[in-house]
Every structure is written in C-alpha cells, then in structure tokens.
Design a protein around this motif. Structure first.
Motif, PDB file in Angstrom:
ATOM      1  N   PRO A 147     -21.257  83.443 111.763  1.00 20.00           N
ATOM      2  CA  PRO A 147     -21.062  82.116 112.403  1.00 20.00           C
ATOM      3  C   PRO A 147     -22.221  81.066 111.680  1.00 20.00           C
ATOM      4  CG  PRO A 147     -21.275  83.595 113.905  1.00 20.00           C
ATOM      5  CD  PRO A 147     -21.471  84.397 112.829  1.00 20.00           C
ATOM      6  N   SER A 151     -12.689  75.497 106.402  1.00 18.37           N
ATOM      7  CA  SER A 151     -13.291  74.548 107.325  1.00 18.37           C
ATOM      8  C   SER A 151     -12.672  73.222 106.838  1.00 18.37           C
ATOM      9  CB  SER A 151     -14.672  74.524 107.397  1.00 18.37           C
ATOM     10  OG  SER A 151     -15.200  73.900 106.209  1.00 18.37           O
ATOM     11  N   ALA A 153     -19.860  74.886 114.593  1.00 18.16           N
ATOM     12  CA  ALA A 153     -20.145  75.494 115.786  1.00 18.16           C
ATOM     13  C   ALA A 153     -19.058  74.980 116.840  1.00 18.16           C
ATOM     14  CB  ALA A 153     -21.573  75.175 116.151  1.00 18.16           C
ATOM     15  N   PRO A 177     -15.661  77.695 116.593  1.00 14.85           N
ATOM     16  CA  PRO A 177     -16.069  79.041 116.784  1.00 14.85           C
ATOM     17  C   PRO A 177     -15.157  79.971 116.229  1.00 14.85           C
ATOM     18  CG  PRO A 177     -15.692  78.388 118.990  1.00 14.85           C
ATOM     19  CD  PRO A 177     -15.411  77.065 118.148  1.00 14.85           C
ATOM     20  N   SER A 208     -20.723  77.853 109.631  1.00 12.69           N
ATOM     21  CA  SER A 208     -21.364  76.811 110.619  1.00 12.69           C
ATOM     22  C   SER A 208     -20.026  76.213 111.427  1.00 12.69           C
ATOM     23  CB  SER A 208     -21.741  75.418 109.670  1.00 12.69           C
ATOM     24  OG  SER A 208     -22.837  75.969 108.810  1.00 12.69           O
ATOM     25  N   THR A 220     -16.355  86.847 110.750  1.00 10.24           N
ATOM     26  CA  THR A 220     -17.205  87.785 111.344  1.00 10.24           C
ATOM     27  C   THR A 220     -16.252  88.906 111.104  1.00 10.24           C
ATOM     28  OG1 THR A 220     -18.374  86.686 112.937  1.00 10.24           O
ATOM     29  CG2 THR A 220     -18.145  89.110 113.206  1.00 10.24           C
ATOM     30  N   GLY A 241     -16.014  80.807 112.605  1.00  8.85           N
ATOM     31  CA  GLY A 241     -16.945  81.948 112.598  1.00  8.85           C
ATOM     32  C   GLY A 241     -16.506  83.326 112.857  1.00  8.85           C
ATOM     33  N   GLN A 242     -15.485  83.197 113.701  1.00  9.29           N
ATOM     34  CA  GLN A 242     -15.231  84.775 114.315  1.00  9.29           C
ATOM     35  C   GLN A 242     -14.369  85.151 113.260  1.00  9.29           C
ATOM     36  OE1 GLN A 242     -15.820  86.565 117.074  1.00  9.29           O
ATOM     37  NE2 GLN A 242     -14.509  87.747 115.723  1.00  9.29           N
TER      38      GLN A 242
END
Length: 267
Positions: free
Chosen positions: A159, A250, A165, A168, A163, A175, A171-172
């Motif tokens: 994450p 993104s 935020a 999310p 970035s 991950t 980021g997941q």
C-alpha cells in the motif's frame, strides 16, 4: 525450452502493427499492464510476458544464479524477442524493468529501437550528488524485513508503494501480486532490484526514450526522473498527474496516452 511457455508469453492487438513489448516490475506480472493494453492494442502488436520467478512463468526454469543480476532478466526479454523474431521493438519497462530495457537495448540494438521507462530508478541508494531516495541502511532494513517475513513485508509495503490511500483496492491488488510470488524467488529479485546500480548503463542508450514519472513516488522521487532524462541524450520526461509507483494502475489513461503520443511522434 519452449520460451513462450517458460515466460507465459501472450500477444494481443493488431497482428500487422508495430510491436510493443511490456515488461513488469518486481513482485508483479503482466496483469499489471491490463488497463493500458486496450489503448495500445488499437494500433500496435502488444507482447506481454512474465519473468521466470513471477506470475505464471514456468518455475522449473528458475536459476538463482541467472536471476541474481539484471542481465538475467534482460536475457528473458531478448530470448522472447528472438523466439518471436521481433525487430524494431518498443520496450516498455516498469520500475526495475526500465533498467532491464536499457541492458537489452545495448545487447540487441537490431531488435529494440525505442524505450519507454515507467517510474524508473537506476539506483535506489543515495550517493554523492545523487538522490535515489534511500540510504544504504534503509535498503538493508528493507531487505532484512522482506527476507525474514515476506508475506508480512508485502502486506505492509505494497500500500505504501502504491500510495493512493483513497483507493485501497489498488494497494490490495499490489499486495495480492506480491504475495502470489514465491518468497524464495522474490528475495532474489528484490536483492537484484534494490542493490543494482545502472547509472553508467544509462549512458549507453542511443534510442528514442520516454521517461514517465509520477508527481509523487516514494520509490522513485522526482530527482531520479530528472537524472535519467539528463543522462540519456534526447530523452523526454513526462510527469504524470498521478501518485504512487504504478501509474499503469493508478492513472492508466494518462499512462497510455503518454505512450501513444511518444510512439506517434517517433514513428
């Protein structure tokens, strides 16, 4: 060995179009490009693949010695180009693959005629007169944490690297991608990535080059993009209105537009 199967090679787009090969970064696979591929596939033949040790590449082809240097990953790229008999290729590399592209272009200029470097960094460690974004101690701690608990490191770092935020799910996704990579292979790729210093290799680039950076990136700060631009003669630096280290996820539309504009301008 069947190179297509080894590297999970997939082709899409115009069968008769100019060729764009897209190379993913550490902890990722070709799926990371999926949001920019449709815009490129309208006019280009797009080649996607996974490095050995990543994604759906054949794990039996893993060779720790080979993949302990960026040259091993460059060999993957060039063997794919040879297998498909590709020439006049635009090689798009994300993160560490931008430097892999530099090596590949130097070894096979008859095959690679343009470079697109997405969030590149030739050296992650600060040096006299150079800001890479990390101290040597930072990188040592990062690698120690990764090697002692890879899954925990992935959950904590992905994450931060992504970035955004307020989104999310991005980021997941990173991950999940990190966690899907074999930990032992990931440790080797991580060391190869974060301890590499390709600054001198940048001086070998003679092909048209596009550098894409995000306005905020914890892995590759703005000084890095400027350094790469200043070191590669005639290169073009574009700062995307995006944050994080993965603009193809993104800010896919802006990323695809910048690549299309560059390809259109360089023929």
């Amino acid at each position: 060995m069947n190179i297509r199967r080894r590297n999970n090679v997939n082709l899409t787009g115009r069968a008769d179009g100019p060729v764009v090969v897209l190379a993913h970064g550490f902890g990722c696979d070709q799926n990371m490009w999926r949001l920019v591929v449709p815009a490129l596939a309208e006019n280009y033949r797009v080649v996607l693949f996974d490095y050995v040790g990543s994604g759906k590449a054949d794990p039996s082809a893993w060779d720790e010695r080979r993949y302990s240097s960026l040259e091993g990953y460059a060999r993957d790229v060039l063997e794919i180009c040879e297998e498909l008999d590709l020439r006049d290729v635009t090689l798009g590399g994300h993160s560490v693959s931008a430097m892999v592209g530099v090596l590949a272009a130097a070894k096979a200029p008859q095959r690679i005629s343009r470079l697109v470097m997405v969030a590149p960094s030739p050296c992650y460690i600060d040096d006299e007169g150079y800001r890479g974004g990390f101290s040597a101690e930072d990188i040592d701690e990062l690698l120690e944490s990764l090697e002692s608990n890879y899954l925990g490191w992935s959950a904590a770092m992905a994450p931060v690297i992504m970035s955004n935020a307020d989104r999310p799910e991005l980021g997941q996704e990173l991950t999940t991608s990190f966690c899907a990579t074999d930990p032992d292979m990931a440790r080797v790729f991580a060391r190869t990535t974060f301890l590499s210093d390709s600054r001198q290799d940048l001086k070998t680039v003679t092909v048209p080059t596009l550098i894409l950076e995000c306005r905020q990136d914890v892995i590759a700060p703005p000084e890095v993009g400027t350094y790469v631009r200043d070191t590669i003669p005639g290169s073009r630096l574009v700062t995307l209105e995006a944050t994080g280290h993965c603009p193809q996820l993104s800010a896919p539309q802006a990323t695809a537009q910048a690549i299309n504009d560059f390809l259109g301008a360089t023929g």
